[in-house]
Scaffold this active site. Structure first.
Site, short mmCIF file in Angstrom:
data_model
loop_
_atom_site.label_atom_id
_atom_site.label_comp_id
_atom_site.label_asym_id
_atom_site.label_seq_id
_atom_site.Cartn_x
_atom_site.Cartn_y
_atom_site.Cartn_z
N HIS A 145 50.37 48.71 36.46
CA HIS A 145 51.04 48.11 35.44
C HIS A 145 52.56 47.75 35.75
O HIS A 145 53.16 46.86 35.57
CB HIS A 145 50.99 48.75 34.17
N ASP A 188 38.67 38.14 38.81
CA ASP A 188 37.43 38.67 38.60
C ASP A 188 36.46 38.22 39.57
O ASP A 188 35.31 39.04 40.11
CB ASP A 188 36.95 38.29 37.11
N GLU A 223 34.16 32.89 37.17
CA GLU A 223 34.48 34.36 37.74
C GLU A 223 33.54 35.23 37.81
O GLU A 223 33.79 36.48 38.15
CB GLU A 223 35.65 34.76 36.53
N CYS A 279 42.63 28.93 38.55
CA CYS A 279 43.53 29.47 37.63
C CYS A 279 43.79 30.98 37.77
O CYS A 279 44.58 31.43 37.12
CB CYS A 279 43.24 29.36 36.15
N ARG A 323 41.75 29.16 26.48
CA ARG A 323 40.52 30.04 26.89
C ARG A 323 40.20 30.51 25.45
O ARG A 323 41.21 31.07 24.93
CB ARG A 323 40.99 30.98 27.94
#
Length: 542
Positions: free
Chosen positions: A188, A454, A430, A501, A331
């Site tokens: 993170h 992903d 994905e 993307c 999305r």
């Protein structure tokens, strides 16, 4: 001069003094309490205060780094509400008749050790989060402020590693860069550093000593090198490199208003990824051709309950109107895995990345899905909105989506509510399954957009957040490129367009390969738009 090498997180050069991040050492004393009920109430009150503090950090992070990166603080809030965590603390207070600070400290140690012992890398990463929220809770119980460091001058922040709450509270105007002993490129903190555009190097190891505090240093974010007390020759070289970086930024700004056309006349759409309507300003400033990915789940993560149709409609309408006819691809919600909203009441899963998430929630809890679709079709009247569905694996899923869309349109028609009847719809590629059946999927939708993060993770069977697996994590793997090419070929056979993307869209070392494969659109973070435009304009594909 001491030279240390780690892993680069953000490519830039900075020079300044090292300042090691010093945490207040809290000694947790154990003492007996007679009234355990009152002590439990003291814990509950402190928990509520800590949750409120995290809410403030979330709002600050939204402004600084966007919704996707701010979500960690919502995860921390949920951790404080976790029944197992809270019950452990209350049990220790009541059974041992001890103070809440001690009970929190013991629970933090136990839960951290439990997470670290797990095989799943995602769960191992939660150990640091448990320590972070527990430290905040102990600070509230002790009547102390959670550490918020202030600096009199801009410095290079050095540490073993920083937890998200420490990073987001820093005064960004006083931070030249980050230098870390440990950490993962997908942690993170690393993601936050990239989002803030701060040069950073992680994994410098134990040779990066706290005794370097206050010494002059240079971070070369391109090579992942840190120079401590650099000699004059190194200073001159790095100053020249920094000057070249600044000149490059200035040159890129001159590309505003230019077209994304290769030397041999191939045009490519370069769009932006955003996670909040407030990001639209950055999209326009960096001259993106449109929005290739608008992550709608920010509306769900920000709310304490399901966002209403009107809330969603106003957010989508605002973005569509502001983009003034440019394409806006929204999305549908991708809740689940590491993006949790408590009011969804999702069960804990052993492998959430492969679990109940995204379109799987929408197709089984259709009332949530219908509310979002109604808002999207209504907002499409006010601009050039396209709708994209995540985590698709089969044609059956598309057919089920189309049935629900037809129901939504019929309801809007019956109610006399204005909506756009024909809206472009597409899917995320994905999963390997989607790529392998893309010939069938292309007949059902208007476009594809490849989610490379992903797709890489699922294809290579590697958790990209697991630091131990970084030597094996190869987003340039031939299998990934073959799957993308397969999807591109099948899209074009049906006269449909295909974009990317995911993070690989911004990898300029692959831009030429993507254009040769046949990618029509690249959607990246707003800060990468002009650099990608420059790369495209230098290429000759045929």
């Amino acid at each position: 001069m001491v030279v240390l090498t780690g892993k680069s997180v953000f490519n830039d050069v900075c020079m300044g003094k090292l300042s090691f991040y010093k945490r207040n050492e809290r000694v947790i004393k154990r003492y007996k309490v007679e009234d355990t009920e009152a002590e439990t109430k003291r814990f509950e009150s402190a928990k509520a205060s800590a949750i409120e503090q995290l809410g403030g950090l979330y709002q600050k992070a939204l402004q600084d780094v966007g919704e996707a990166n701010a979500a960690i603080f919502e995860i921390h809030q949920m951790m404080l509400e976790d029944l197992d965590y809270c019950e452990s603390i209350i049990n220790i207070i009541t059974s041992q008749q001890v103070n809440a600070e001690y009970a929190v400290g013991v629970t933090a140690d136990n839960f951290s050790a439990m997470f670290e012992a797990m095989d799943d890398a995602y769960m191992q990463g939660r150990a640091a989060d448990v320590r972070d929220v527990s430290e905040r809770l102990i600070a509230v119980l002790s009547g102390q402020d959670v550490d918020q460091k202030t600096y009199n001058e801009p410095v290079i922040i050095a540490a073993d590693d920083l937890v998200p709450s420490e990073t987001i509270q820093l005064d960004k105007s006083k931070v030249l860069g980050f230098a870390m002993q440990f950490g993962s490129a997908n942690s993170h903190t690393a993601i936050l550093a990239r989002s803030m555009g701060i040069p950073a190097v992680i994994g410098l190891g134990e040779d990066f000593l706290e005794s370097f505090d206050g010494q002059e240093a240079i971070i070369d974010g391109f090579t992942g090198t840190v120079y401590i007390e650099p000699d004059e020759k190194t200073k001159r070289e790095m100053e020249q490199k920094k000057k070249e970086v600044e000149q490059k930024k200035e040159l890129l700004s001159k590309l505003k208003g230019k077209e994304n056309i290769t030397l041999d006349g191939r045009k490519v759409n370069i769009f932006a990824n955003i996670g909040n309507p407030s990001d639209v300003g950055s999209v326009l400033t960096n001259d993106a051709g449109g929005i290739g990915l608008f992550r709608s789940e920010f509306l769900y993560l920000e709310n304490e309950d399901f966002p209403t149709e009107e809330q969603q409609f106003l957010a989508y309408k605002q973005v569509a109107e502001t983009m003034a006819g440019k394409k806006v691809i929204i999305r549908t919600l991708d809740i689940g895995a590491d993006k949790q909203a408590e009011y969804f009441h999702l069960d804990k899963e052993e492998n959430p990345a492969l679990g109940y998430r995204a379109i799987r929630i929408c197709l089984t809890r259709t009332e949530i899905f219908k509310t979002q679709l109604r808002a999207l079709y209504r907002a499409a009247v006010f601009g050039n909105i396209s709708i994209m569905f995540p985590m698709i694996t089969s044609v059956e899923e598309i057919k089920n989506i189309n049935k629900i869309v037809a129901e939504v349109k019929n309801e809007l028609e019956q109610e006399g509510i204005p909506y756009k009847k024909e809206v472009e719809t597409g899917i995320m590629i994905e999963t390997p399954a989607a790529a392998l059946v893309s010939d069938e999927l292309a007949k059902e939708v208007d476009f594809f957009s490849v989610g490379t993060n992903d797709l890489t993770q699922y294809t290579l069977a590697i958790d990209r957040q697991n630091q131990k697996l970084e030597p094996f994590y190869n987003p340039h793997h031939k299998a990934i490129l073959k799957l993308i090419k397969m999807a591109a070929d099948n899209a074009h056979k049906e006269g449909k367009w295909i974009g990317i993307c995911g993070e690989l869209g911004a990898d300029t070392s692959l831009t030429e390969e993507f254009l040769r494969i046949g990618i029509d659109e690249l959607s990246v973070s707003p800060s990468m738009i002009l650099e990608l435009r420059k790369k495209v304009r230098e290429l000759k594909i045929d």
